[in-house]
Write a protein that holds these residues in place. Structure first.
Motif, PDB file in Angstrom:
ATOM      1  N   LEU A 169       0.839  -1.207   0.000  1.00  0.00           N
ATOM      2  CA  LEU A 169       0.000   0.000   0.000  1.00  0.00           C
ATOM      3  C   LEU A 169       0.873   1.255   0.000  1.00  0.00           C
ATOM      4  CD1 LEU A 169      -2.555  -1.136   2.758  1.00  0.00           C
ATOM      5  CD2 LEU A 169      -2.782  -1.379   0.276  1.00  0.00           C
ATOM      6  N   ILE A 170       2.073   1.125  -0.509  1.00  0.00           N
ATOM      7  CA  ILE A 170       3.063   2.197  -0.409  1.00  0.00           C
ATOM      8  C   ILE A 170       2.598   3.496  -1.048  1.00  0.00           C
ATOM      9  CG2 ILE A 170       4.346   1.596  -2.516  1.00  0.00           C
ATOM     10  CD1 ILE A 170       5.946   2.567   0.838  1.00  0.00           C
ATOM     11  N   ASP A 171       1.866   3.417  -2.159  1.00  0.00           N
ATOM     12  CA  ASP A 171       1.443   4.630  -2.866  1.00  0.00           C
ATOM     13  C   ASP A 171       0.348   5.387  -2.135  1.00  0.00           C
ATOM     14  OD1 ASP A 171       0.013   2.275  -3.502  1.00  0.00           O
ATOM     15  OD2 ASP A 171      -0.978   3.288  -5.162  1.00  0.00           O
ATOM     16  N   ARG A 172      -0.256   4.776  -1.112  1.00  0.00           N
ATOM     17  CA  ARG A 172      -1.284   5.462  -0.325  1.00  0.00           C
ATOM     18  C   ARG A 172      -0.662   6.326   0.779  1.00  0.00           C
ATOM     19  NH1 ARG A 172      -5.957   0.846   0.707  1.00  0.00           N
ATOM     20  NH2 ARG A 172      -6.022   0.010  -1.434  1.00  0.00           N
ATOM     21  N   ASN A 173       0.636   6.189   0.965  1.00  0.00           N
ATOM     22  CA  ASN A 173       1.311   6.876   2.064  1.00  0.00           C
ATOM     23  C   ASN A 173       2.170   8.053   1.626  1.00  0.00           C
ATOM     24  OD1 ASN A 173       1.007   5.008   4.692  1.00  0.00           O
ATOM     25  ND2 ASN A 173       1.114   3.687   2.884  1.00  0.00           N
ATOM     26  N   PHE A 174       2.396   8.174   0.307  1.00  0.00           N
ATOM     27  CA  PHE A 174       3.245   9.260  -0.185  1.00  0.00           C
ATOM     28  C   PHE A 174       2.638   9.861  -1.451  1.00  0.00           C
ATOM     29  CE2 PHE A 174       6.087   6.259   2.010  1.00  0.00           C
ATOM     30  CZ  PHE A 174       6.639   7.118   2.964  1.00  0.00           C
ATOM     31  N   SER A 175       3.038  11.088  -1.734  1.00  0.00           N
ATOM     32  CA  SER A 175       2.524  11.793  -2.909  1.00  0.00           C
ATOM     33  C   SER A 175       3.127  11.222  -4.191  1.00  0.00           C
ATOM     34  CB  SER A 175       2.866  13.283  -2.816  1.00  0.00           C
ATOM     35  OG  SER A 175       2.337  13.851  -1.638  1.00  0.00           O
ATOM     36  N   SER A 176       2.412  11.430  -5.278  1.00  0.00           N
ATOM     37  CA  SER A 176       2.872  10.974  -6.590  1.00  0.00           C
ATOM     38  C   SER A 176       4.188  11.650  -6.968  1.00  0.00           C
ATOM     39  CB  SER A 176       1.800  11.289  -7.635  1.00  0.00           C
ATOM     40  OG  SER A 176       2.224  10.908  -8.924  1.00  0.00           O
ATOM     41  N   LYS A 177       5.114  10.873  -7.498  1.00  0.00           N
ATOM     42  CA  LYS A 177       6.413  11.354  -7.991  1.00  0.00           C
ATOM     43  C   LYS A 177       7.233  12.059  -6.902  1.00  0.00           C
ATOM     44  CE  LYS A 177       4.585  11.919 -12.674  1.00  0.00           C
ATOM     45  NZ  LYS A 177       4.456  12.826 -13.848  1.00  0.00           N
ATOM     46  N   TYR A 178       7.095  11.640  -5.671  1.00  0.00           N
ATOM     47  CA  TYR A 178       7.738  12.314  -4.539  1.00  0.00           C
ATOM     48  C   TYR A 178       9.225  11.977  -4.390  1.00  0.00           C
ATOM     49  CZ  TYR A 178       8.447  14.016   0.247  1.00  0.00           C
ATOM     50  OH  TYR A 178       8.915  14.672   1.359  1.00  0.00           O
ATOM     51  N   PHE A 179       9.602  10.723  -4.684  1.00  0.00           N
ATOM     52  CA  PHE A 179      10.958  10.256  -4.405  1.00  0.00           C
ATOM     53  C   PHE A 179      11.853  10.229  -5.645  1.00  0.00           C
ATOM     54  CE2 PHE A 179       8.417   8.324  -1.002  1.00  0.00           C
ATOM     55  CZ  PHE A 179       9.125   8.779   0.108  1.00  0.00           C
ATOM     56  N   ASN A 180      13.131  10.583  -5.419  1.00  0.00           N
ATOM     57  CA  ASN A 180      14.143  10.481  -6.480  1.00  0.00           C
ATOM     58  C   ASN A 180      14.797   9.107  -6.474  1.00  0.00           C
ATOM     59  OD1 ASN A 180      14.788  13.438  -4.935  1.00  0.00           O
ATOM     60  ND2 ASN A 180      14.096  13.503  -7.060  1.00  0.00           N
ATOM     61  N   PHE A 181      14.674   8.402  -5.340  1.00  0.00           N
ATOM     62  CA  PHE A 181      15.352   7.112  -5.180  1.00  0.00           C
ATOM     63  C   PHE A 181      14.532   6.217  -4.252  1.00  0.00           C
ATOM     64  CE2 PHE A 181      18.400   4.543  -2.591  1.00  0.00           C
ATOM     65  CZ  PHE A 181      18.847   3.706  -3.600  1.00  0.00           C
ATOM     66  N   ILE A 182      14.299   4.973  -4.687  1.00  0.00           N
ATOM     67  CA  ILE A 182      13.576   3.988  -3.878  1.00  0.00           C
ATOM     68  C   ILE A 182      14.401   2.710  -3.837  1.00  0.00           C
ATOM     69  CG2 ILE A 182      11.462   2.625  -3.613  1.00  0.00           C
ATOM     70  CD1 ILE A 182       9.954   4.839  -5.060  1.00  0.00           C
ATOM     71  N   TYR A 183      14.451   2.084  -2.664  1.00  0.00           N
ATOM     72  CA  TYR A 183      15.340   0.937  -2.465  1.00  0.00           C
ATOM     73  C   TYR A 183      14.657  -0.131  -1.608  1.00  0.00           C
ATOM     74  CZ  TYR A 183      19.434  -1.649  -0.694  1.00  0.00           C
ATOM     75  OH  TYR A 183      20.331  -2.629  -0.356  1.00  0.00           O
ATOM     76  N   SER A 184      14.920  -1.382  -1.948  1.00  0.00           N
ATOM     77  CA  SER A 184      14.508  -2.491  -1.076  1.00  0.00           C
ATOM     78  C   SER A 184      15.507  -3.630  -1.214  1.00  0.00           C
ATOM     79  CB  SER A 184      13.097  -2.993  -1.427  1.00  0.00           C
ATOM     80  OG  SER A 184      13.114  -3.833  -2.568  1.00  0.00           O
ATOM     81  N   SER A 185      15.689  -4.366  -0.135  1.00  0.00           N
ATOM     82  CA  SER A 185      16.567  -5.540  -0.154  1.00  0.00           C
ATOM     83  C   SER A 185      15.857  -6.722   0.470  1.00  0.00           C
ATOM     84  CB  SER A 185      17.860  -5.245   0.622  1.00  0.00           C
ATOM     85  OG  SER A 185      18.643  -6.418   0.741  1.00  0.00           O
ATOM     86  N   ASN A 186      15.707  -7.779  -0.313  1.00  0.00           N
ATOM     87  CA  ASN A 186      15.090  -9.014   0.173  1.00  0.00           C
ATOM     88  C   ASN A 186      13.702  -8.767   0.765  1.00  0.00           C
ATOM     89  OD1 ASN A 186      17.376 -11.432   0.287  1.00  0.00           O
ATOM     90  ND2 ASN A 186      18.235  -9.362   0.324  1.00  0.00           N
ATOM     91  N   LEU A 187      12.903  -8.023   0.032  1.00  0.00           N
ATOM     92  CA  LEU A 187      11.530  -7.719   0.434  1.00  0.00           C
ATOM     93  C   LEU A 187      10.490  -8.432  -0.420  1.00  0.00           C
ATOM     94  CD1 LEU A 187       9.179  -6.038   1.746  1.00  0.00           C
ATOM     95  CD2 LEU A 187       9.673  -4.301   0.004  1.00  0.00           C
ATOM     96  N   PHE A 188      10.638  -8.341  -1.743  1.00  0.00           N
ATOM     97  CA  PHE A 188       9.551  -8.729  -2.643  1.00  0.00           C
ATOM     98  C   PHE A 188       9.182 -10.204  -2.581  1.00  0.00           C
ATOM     99  CE2 PHE A 188      10.072  -4.539  -4.219  1.00  0.00           C
ATOM    100  CZ  PHE A 188       8.853  -4.224  -4.817  1.00  0.00           C
ATOM    101  N   GLU A 189      10.121 -11.047  -2.215  1.00  0.00           N
ATOM    102  CA  GLU A 189       9.800 -12.475  -2.104  1.00  0.00           C
ATOM    103  C   GLU A 189       8.881 -12.766  -0.919  1.00  0.00           C
ATOM    104  OE1 GLU A 189      13.737 -12.015   0.150  1.00  0.00           O
ATOM    105  OE2 GLU A 189      12.723 -11.132  -1.592  1.00  0.00           O
ATOM    106  N   HIS A 190       8.698 -11.777  -0.024  1.00  0.00           N
ATOM    107  CA  HIS A 190       7.830 -11.944   1.146  1.00  0.00           C
ATOM    108  C   HIS A 190       6.426 -11.375   0.935  1.00  0.00           C
ATOM    109  CE1 HIS A 190      11.233 -13.314   3.468  1.00  0.00           C
ATOM    110  NE2 HIS A 190      11.909 -12.229   3.165  1.00  0.00           N
ATOM    111  N   LEU A 191       6.170 -10.809  -0.242  1.00  0.00           N
ATOM    112  CA  LEU A 191       4.883 -10.170  -0.497  1.00  0.00           C
ATOM    113  C   LEU A 191       3.945 -11.096  -1.273  1.00  0.00           C
ATOM    114  CD1 LEU A 191       6.104  -6.610  -1.582  1.00  0.00           C
ATOM    115  CD2 LEU A 191       5.452  -7.399   0.709  1.00  0.00           C
ATOM    116  N   PRO A 192       2.739 -11.340  -0.754  1.00  0.00           N
ATOM    117  CA  PRO A 192       1.765 -12.177  -1.480  1.00  0.00           C
ATOM    118  C   PRO A 192       1.357 -11.552  -2.816  1.00  0.00           C
ATOM    119  CG  PRO A 192       1.138 -11.945   0.836  1.00  0.00           C
ATOM    120  CD  PRO A 192       2.251 -10.969   0.582  1.00  0.00           C
ATOM    121  N   ASN A 193       1.339 -10.213  -2.875  1.00  0.00           N
ATOM    122  CA  ASN A 193       0.945  -9.495  -4.095  1.00  0.00           C
ATOM    123  C   ASN A 193       2.029  -8.476  -4.468  1.00  0.00           C
ATOM    124  OD1 ASN A 193      -1.924 -10.576  -4.338  1.00  0.00           O
ATOM    125  ND2 ASN A 193      -1.967  -9.675  -2.284  1.00  0.00           N
TER     126      ASN A 193
END
Length: 268
Positions: free
Chosen positions: A83-107
């Motif tokens: 639900l990340i896009d519900r918490n921040f404004s559109s086009k707000y970040f210049n850089f987004i990062y994740s490590s070993n996250l997506f394999e834990h997400l059902p969707n």
């Protein structure tokens, strides 16, 4: 007493440090204005990334895991990556990062689409995801890890080195890495004989296919990202078992425990 495996906390931190070392020369030639780390765990990598970013948001779903540090310029938030896009404004970040996250997400597609929404048009996004080889390695080292763990426990008891003061407990391990899934109903004896998946895959064997590079590449491109580069990450066992002698051979064989996907928004 002699430890047969490396300290788990230090082991994980060393891997996370190596990940940042790999991406630093590729990305951080100039300071970034606004950055975001999603699924940040205890926030260790955010504390390193901050030196390159003016304003950094460090987010995690597990409130028992995230350790809020008094670091100027870092804002800590407990939120759902899907639900990340519900918490921040559109086009707000210049850089987004994740490590070993997506394999834990059902969707995972929800998080992928959400990050695209909040990434600026010229922004860079990085997702680090385990490779099929990391799963194979976990299967191969499952029984050696059990044996080493039992031996360590016996040596600890023998040396009477059990104390509350020196005992470290990882709350993430206690609660599990896949918080959005129901607790496994698989009998304990089966879970002892066969390792459970690291992520949300149905089994450890189906997880090999679920970690394929081509699968994640297609997912990112389908959501409107352009792949700038896919880089090999560090090689590790996942159990705190050192692979110092084998790493050079495995690296030359083209193997890796994770892939680093460096992307930007595709031009329409």
């Amino acid at each position: 007493f002699m430890k047969l495996k490396t300290d788990w906390k230090q082991y994980i931190q060393n891997i996370r440090i190596k990940e940042i070392e790999i991406i630093e020369p590729i990305l951080f030639k100039n300071r970034i204005d606004k950055g975001l780390e999603i699924g940040a765990g205890n926030g260790f990598q955010s504390s390193i990334l901050k030196k390159h970013i003016n304003k950094l948001y460090c987010t995690e779903l597990n409130k028992e895991r995230l350790i809020k540090k008094d670091i100027e310029g870092i804002t800590y938030k407990i939120l759902d990556a899907e639900l990340i896009d519900r918490n921040f404004s559109s086009k707000y970040f210049n850089f987004i990062y994740s490590s070993n996250l997506f394999e834990h997400l059902p969707n995972p597609h929800l998080a992928i689409d959400g990050t695209k929404e909040i990434l600026s048009d010229n922004g860079i996004i990085i997702h680090i995801i385990p490779s099929p080889f990391s799963v194979i390695l976990r299967i191969m080292l499952w029984y050696p890890n059990i044996i080493l763990s039992i031996l360590e426990k016996l040596l600890t008891i023998k040396s009477k080195d059990i104390s509350v003061k020196n005992k470290t407990t990882d709350t993430a391990t206690m609660m599990g890495n896949n918080m959005k899934l129901e607790k496994s109903s698989t009998p304990k004896i089966i879970r002892l004989l066969i390792p459970t998946p690291h992520g949300v895959s149905k089994s450890i064997f189906s997880e090999i296919g679920d970690m394929r590079k081509i699968l994640w590449k297609n997912r990112f491109e389908k959501s409107g990202f352009e792949i700038i580069k896919i880089v090999k990450g560090p090689i590790y066992s996942g159990y705190g078992i050192g692979l110092s002698r084998a790493k050079e051979f495995l690296d030359k064989a083209g193997l890796t425990s994770e892939y680093i996907y460096i992307m930007k928004k595709a031009k329409i």
